[in-house]
Design an enzyme around this catalytic site. Structure first.
Site, PDB file in Angstrom:
ATOM      1  N   ASP A  85       0.968  -0.969  -0.152  1.00  0.00           N
ATOM      2  CA  ASP A  85      -0.124  -0.002  -0.097  1.00  0.00           C
ATOM      3  C   ASP A  85       0.948   1.376  -0.030  1.00  0.00           C
ATOM      4  OD1 ASP A  85      -1.843   2.312   0.948  1.00  0.00           O
ATOM      5  OD2 ASP A  85      -2.666   1.024   2.261  1.00  0.00           O
TER       6      ASP A  85
ATOM      7  N   VAL B 244      -5.717   5.280  -5.347  1.00  0.00           N
ATOM      8  CA  VAL B 244      -4.559   5.766  -4.616  1.00  0.00           C
ATOM      9  C   VAL B 244      -4.988   6.982  -4.077  1.00  0.00           C
ATOM     10  CG1 VAL B 244      -2.118   6.514  -5.013  1.00  0.00           C
ATOM     11  CG2 VAL B 244      -2.756   4.380  -6.048  1.00  0.00           C
ATOM     12  N   ASP B 245      -5.944   7.823  -4.637  1.00  0.00           N
ATOM     13  CA  ASP B 245      -6.214   9.243  -4.408  1.00  0.00           C
ATOM     14  C   ASP B 245      -6.838   9.134  -3.161  1.00  0.00           C
ATOM     15  OD1 ASP B 245      -6.354  12.103  -4.636  1.00  0.00           O
ATOM     16  OD2 ASP B 245      -7.615  11.990  -6.314  1.00  0.00           O
TER      17      ASP B 245
ATOM     18  N   SER C 197      -2.421   5.851 -13.838  1.00  0.00           N
ATOM     19  CA  SER C 197      -3.256   5.657 -14.891  1.00  0.00           C
ATOM     20  C   SER C 197      -3.758   4.130 -15.020  1.00  0.00           C
ATOM     21  CB  SER C 197      -2.649   6.246 -16.283  1.00  0.00           C
ATOM     22  OG  SER C 197      -2.819   7.502 -16.438  1.00  0.00           O
TER      23      SER C 197
HETATM   24  N1  AR6 Z   1      -1.340   1.780  -3.151  1.00  0.00           N
HETATM   25  C1  AR6 Z   1      -0.745   1.232  -4.083  1.00  0.00           C
HETATM   26  N2  AR6 Z   1      -1.193   1.238  -5.228  1.00  0.00           N
HETATM   27  C2  AR6 Z   1      -2.650   1.438  -5.174  1.00  0.00           C
HETATM   28  C3  AR6 Z   1      -3.426   1.698  -4.276  1.00  0.00           C
HETATM   29  C4  AR6 Z   1      -2.849   1.718  -2.952  1.00  0.00           C
HETATM   30  N3  AR6 Z   1      -3.423   2.175  -1.737  1.00  0.00           N
HETATM   31  N4  AR6 Z   1      -4.584   1.682  -4.357  1.00  0.00           N
HETATM   32  C5  AR6 Z   1      -4.988   1.388  -5.751  1.00  0.00           C
HETATM   33  N5  AR6 Z   1      -3.509   1.232  -6.356  1.00  0.00           N
HETATM   34  P1  AR6 Z   1      -5.797   4.422  -9.677  1.00  0.00           P
HETATM   35  P2  AR6 Z   1      -5.582   6.025 -12.022  1.00  0.00           P
HETATM   36  C6  AR6 Z   1      -3.171   0.815  -7.715  1.00  0.00           C
HETATM   37  O1  AR6 Z   1      -7.408   4.057  -9.808  1.00  0.00           O
HETATM   38  O2  AR6 Z   1      -5.775   4.965 -12.873  1.00  0.00           O
HETATM   39  C7  AR6 Z   1      -9.012   8.280  -8.665  1.00  0.00           C
HETATM   40  O3  AR6 Z   1     -10.283   8.398  -8.442  1.00  0.00           O
HETATM   41  C8  AR6 Z   1      -4.120   0.458  -8.630  1.00  0.00           C
HETATM   42  O4  AR6 Z   1      -4.225  -0.892  -8.625  1.00  0.00           O
HETATM   43  O5  AR6 Z   1      -5.661   4.719  -8.248  1.00  0.00           O
HETATM   44  O6  AR6 Z   1      -4.404   7.077 -12.457  1.00  0.00           O
HETATM   45  C9  AR6 Z   1      -8.507   9.698  -9.064  1.00  0.00           C
HETATM   46  O7  AR6 Z   1      -9.174  10.704  -8.314  1.00  0.00           O
HETATM   47  C10 AR6 Z   1      -3.428   0.653  -9.808  1.00  0.00           C
HETATM   48  O8  AR6 Z   1      -2.564  -0.158 -10.492  1.00  0.00           O
HETATM   49  O9  AR6 Z   1      -5.264   5.647 -10.292  1.00  0.00           O
HETATM   50  C11 AR6 Z   1      -8.486   9.781 -10.347  1.00  0.00           C
HETATM   51  O10 AR6 Z   1      -9.964  10.283 -10.815  1.00  0.00           O
HETATM   52  C12 AR6 Z   1      -2.730   2.086  -9.750  1.00  0.00           C
HETATM   53  O11 AR6 Z   1      -2.718   2.067  -7.990  1.00  0.00           O
HETATM   54  C13 AR6 Z   1      -8.383   8.417 -11.070  1.00  0.00           C
HETATM   55  O12 AR6 Z   1      -8.674   7.507  -9.902  1.00  0.00           O
HETATM   56  C14 AR6 Z   1      -3.473   3.265  -9.994  1.00  0.00           C
HETATM   57  O13 AR6 Z   1      -5.061   3.236 -10.006  1.00  0.00           O
HETATM   58  C15 AR6 Z   1      -7.044   7.997 -11.582  1.00  0.00           C
HETATM   59  O14 AR6 Z   1      -7.030   6.875 -11.978  1.00  0.00           O
END
Ligand code: AR6
Length: 169
Positions: A10, A33-34, A118
Protein backbone atom coordinates in the site's frame (compact mmCIF):
# COMPACT_ATOMS: atom_id res chain seq x y z
CA UNK A 1 21.61 7.71 -11.22
CA UNK A 2 18.40 6.76 -9.45
CA UNK A 3 18.04 3.32 -7.89
CA UNK A 4 14.67 1.80 -8.81
CA UNK A 5 12.95 -1.02 -6.97
CA UNK A 6 9.58 -2.78 -6.89
CA UNK A 7 7.54 -3.08 -3.71
CA UNK A 8 4.32 -5.00 -3.09
CA UNK A 9 1.95 -3.13 -0.83
CA UNK A 10 0.00 0.00 0.00
CA UNK A 11 1.58 3.27 -1.05
CA UNK A 12 0.35 5.08 2.06
CA UNK A 13 2.57 2.83 4.19
CA UNK A 14 5.82 3.73 2.45
CA UNK A 15 8.53 5.39 4.51
CA UNK A 16 9.86 7.85 1.93
CA UNK A 17 10.28 11.62 1.54
CA UNK A 18 7.55 11.89 -1.10
CA UNK A 19 4.58 9.74 -2.05
CA UNK A 20 3.10 10.17 -5.52
CA UNK A 21 -0.65 10.46 -5.97
CA UNK A 22 -2.52 9.40 -9.11
CA UNK A 23 -4.87 12.38 -9.01
CA UNK A 24 -7.35 13.95 -11.42
CA UNK A 25 -7.40 17.47 -12.88
CA UNK A 26 -9.70 18.84 -10.17
CA UNK A 27 -7.31 17.74 -7.41
CA UNK A 28 -10.01 17.40 -4.79
CA UNK A 29 -9.65 13.69 -4.01
CA UNK A 30 -11.18 10.61 -5.58
CA UNK A 31 -10.97 6.80 -5.48
CA UNK A 32 -8.05 4.38 -5.80
CA UNK A 33 -4.67 5.70 -4.64
CA UNK A 34 -6.09 9.22 -4.39
CA UNK A 35 -8.76 8.14 -1.92
CA UNK A 36 -6.26 6.13 0.12
CA UNK A 37 -3.81 9.05 0.34
CA UNK A 38 -6.47 11.58 1.37
CA UNK A 39 -7.86 9.16 3.97
CA UNK A 40 -4.46 8.39 5.45
CA UNK A 41 -3.09 11.94 5.17
CA UNK A 42 -6.18 13.59 6.65
CA UNK A 43 -7.85 16.93 5.87
CA UNK A 44 -4.61 18.93 5.60
CA UNK A 45 -3.92 17.29 2.23
CA UNK A 46 -7.19 18.52 0.73
CA UNK A 47 -6.78 21.93 2.36
CA UNK A 48 -3.37 22.29 0.75
CA UNK A 49 -4.70 21.09 -2.63
CA UNK A 50 -7.35 23.83 -2.54
CA UNK A 51 -4.89 26.51 -1.39
CA UNK A 52 -2.06 25.66 -3.77
CA UNK A 53 -4.08 24.47 -6.79
CA UNK A 54 -7.27 26.53 -6.99
CA UNK A 55 -7.59 25.61 -10.68
CA UNK A 56 -6.37 22.02 -10.33
CA UNK A 57 -3.66 20.52 -12.54
CA UNK A 58 -3.35 19.68 -16.22
CA UNK A 59 -3.03 16.09 -17.48
CA UNK A 60 0.68 15.19 -17.50
CA UNK A 61 1.59 17.82 -14.90
CA UNK A 62 2.57 17.42 -11.23
CA UNK A 63 2.55 19.53 -8.07
CA UNK A 64 3.19 19.03 -4.37
CA UNK A 65 1.28 19.42 -1.13
CA UNK A 66 1.86 18.50 2.48
CA UNK A 67 1.45 14.81 3.29
CA UNK A 68 -0.53 15.61 6.46
CA UNK A 69 -0.50 12.64 8.82
CA UNK A 70 1.43 10.35 6.45
CA UNK A 71 5.00 9.57 7.39
CA UNK A 72 6.17 11.10 4.10
CA UNK A 73 6.91 14.84 4.05
CA UNK A 74 5.17 15.55 0.76
CA UNK A 75 2.57 14.21 -1.61
CA UNK A 76 3.39 14.89 -5.24
CA UNK A 77 0.12 14.80 -7.17
CA UNK A 78 0.18 13.99 -10.85
CA UNK A 79 -2.64 13.57 -13.34
CA UNK A 80 -2.41 10.63 -15.70
CA UNK A 81 -4.28 10.39 -19.01
CA UNK A 82 -7.69 8.72 -18.75
CA UNK A 83 -7.30 5.88 -21.23
CA UNK A 84 -10.83 4.68 -20.51
CA UNK A 85 -12.14 8.08 -21.60
CA UNK A 86 -10.10 8.09 -24.81
CA UNK A 87 -6.95 9.93 -23.67
CA UNK A 88 -4.39 7.66 -25.36
CA UNK A 89 -1.41 10.01 -25.78
CA UNK A 90 1.42 8.05 -24.15
CA UNK A 91 3.63 11.13 -23.90
CA UNK A 92 1.22 12.45 -21.25
CA UNK A 93 1.84 9.36 -19.13
CA UNK A 94 5.60 9.70 -19.58
CA UNK A 95 5.26 13.38 -18.65
CA UNK A 96 3.67 12.43 -15.30
CA UNK A 97 6.85 10.62 -14.23
CA UNK A 98 9.18 13.30 -15.60
CA UNK A 99 7.29 16.19 -14.03
CA UNK A 100 6.95 14.36 -10.71
CA UNK A 101 10.71 13.86 -10.54
CA UNK A 102 11.27 17.54 -11.42
CA UNK A 103 9.01 18.52 -8.52
CA UNK A 104 10.86 16.06 -6.27
CA UNK A 105 14.12 17.77 -7.23
CA UNK A 106 12.64 21.19 -6.37
CA UNK A 107 11.82 19.78 -2.93
CA UNK A 108 15.22 18.08 -2.63
CA UNK A 109 13.39 14.80 -1.94
CA UNK A 110 15.78 11.87 -1.93
CA UNK A 111 13.34 8.96 -1.73
CA UNK A 112 10.03 8.61 -3.55
CA UNK A 113 7.28 6.02 -4.01
CA UNK A 114 5.19 5.86 -7.20
CA UNK A 115 1.93 4.04 -7.86
CA UNK A 116 1.23 2.78 -11.39
CA UNK A 117 -0.25 6.00 -12.69
CA UNK A 118 -3.34 5.59 -14.93
CA UNK A 119 -3.30 1.79 -14.52
CA UNK A 120 -6.40 1.62 -12.29
CA UNK A 121 -9.61 3.58 -12.77
CA UNK A 122 -8.12 5.32 -15.82
CA UNK A 123 -7.66 1.94 -17.51
CA UNK A 124 -4.21 2.24 -19.09
CA UNK A 125 -3.12 -1.31 -20.12
CA UNK A 126 -0.99 -2.42 -17.20
CA UNK A 127 2.04 -3.79 -18.99
CA UNK A 128 2.46 -0.59 -20.95
CA UNK A 129 1.84 1.52 -17.83
CA UNK A 130 4.66 -0.43 -16.16
CA UNK A 131 6.96 0.02 -19.16
CA UNK A 132 6.32 3.78 -19.15
CA UNK A 133 7.01 3.96 -15.40
CA UNK A 134 10.22 1.92 -15.38
CA UNK A 135 11.76 3.35 -18.55
CA UNK A 136 10.95 6.98 -17.73
CA UNK A 137 12.16 6.86 -14.13
CA UNK A 138 15.43 5.18 -15.15
CA UNK A 139 16.09 7.72 -17.90
CA UNK A 140 15.23 10.83 -15.86
CA UNK A 141 17.98 13.32 -15.00
CA UNK A 142 17.06 13.50 -11.31
CA UNK A 143 18.82 13.95 -7.99
CA UNK A 144 16.38 11.54 -6.34
CA UNK A 145 18.51 8.67 -5.06
CA UNK A 146 15.94 5.97 -4.47
CA UNK A 147 12.62 5.45 -6.24
CA UNK A 148 10.21 2.58 -5.79
CA UNK A 149 7.19 1.48 -7.74
CA UNK A 150 4.50 0.23 -5.39
CA UNK A 151 2.45 -2.57 -6.92
CA UNK A 152 -0.92 -3.19 -5.29
CA UNK A 153 -1.13 -6.91 -6.13
CA UNK A 154 1.16 -9.86 -6.80
CA UNK A 155 0.57 -9.93 -10.57
CA UNK A 156 1.45 -6.25 -10.95
CA UNK A 157 4.46 -6.80 -8.68
CA UNK A 158 5.75 -9.68 -10.86
CA UNK A 159 5.26 -7.61 -14.01
CA UNK A 160 7.20 -4.66 -12.54
CA UNK A 161 10.03 -7.03 -11.54
CA UNK A 162 10.10 -8.48 -15.06
CA UNK A 163 10.36 -5.03 -16.61
CA UNK A 164 13.13 -4.06 -14.19
CA UNK A 165 15.06 -7.20 -15.15
CA UNK A 166 14.56 -6.44 -18.83
CA UNK A 167 15.97 -2.96 -18.18
CA UNK A 168 19.01 -4.51 -16.54
CA UNK A 169 18.10 -3.52 -12.96
N1 AR6 B 1 -1.35 1.63 -2.94
C1 AR6 B 1 -0.71 1.34 -4.10
N2 AR6 B 1 -1.34 1.18 -5.28
C2 AR6 B 1 -2.68 1.29 -5.28
C3 AR6 B 1 -3.44 1.60 -4.13
C4 AR6 B 1 -2.70 1.77 -2.90
N3 AR6 B 1 -3.32 2.07 -1.74
N4 AR6 B 1 -4.75 1.66 -4.47
C5 AR6 B 1 -4.83 1.39 -5.80
N5 AR6 B 1 -3.59 1.17 -6.29
P1 AR6 B 1 -5.86 4.44 -9.52
P2 AR6 B 1 -5.60 6.04 -12.00
C6 AR6 B 1 -3.15 0.87 -7.68
O1 AR6 B 1 -7.24 4.03 -9.91
O2 AR6 B 1 -5.83 4.83 -12.84
C7 AR6 B 1 -9.01 8.37 -8.74
O3 AR6 B 1 -10.39 8.46 -8.52
C8 AR6 B 1 -4.18 0.39 -8.67
O4 AR6 B 1 -4.34 -1.03 -8.55
O5 AR6 B 1 -5.63 4.87 -8.12
O6 AR6 B 1 -4.49 6.98 -12.38
C9 AR6 B 1 -8.39 9.74 -9.05
O7 AR6 B 1 -9.01 10.78 -8.34
C10 AR6 B 1 -3.55 0.79 -9.99
O8 AR6 B 1 -2.57 -0.15 -10.39
O9 AR6 B 1 -5.34 5.68 -10.45
C11 AR6 B 1 -8.63 9.83 -10.52
O10 AR6 B 1 -9.94 10.30 -10.80
C12 AR6 B 1 -2.81 2.09 -9.66
O11 AR6 B 1 -2.69 2.10 -8.24
C13 AR6 B 1 -8.47 8.42 -11.00
O12 AR6 B 1 -8.79 7.59 -9.90
C14 AR6 B 1 -3.50 3.35 -10.10
O13 AR6 B 1 -4.90 3.23 -9.89
C15 AR6 B 1 -7.05 8.12 -11.42
O14 AR6 B 1 -6.98 6.83 -11.98
Amino acid sequence: MVTLDAVLGDITRQDVDAIVNAANTRMRGGGGVDGAIHRAGGPDVLRDCVARFPDGLAVGDAGWTTAGRLSARWVIHTVGPNHAAGQRDRSLLVSCYRRTLEVADELAARTIAFPLISAGIYGWPRRDAIAAAVDTILAAPTRVGEARIVAFGPDAYDEVRERLSAAGV
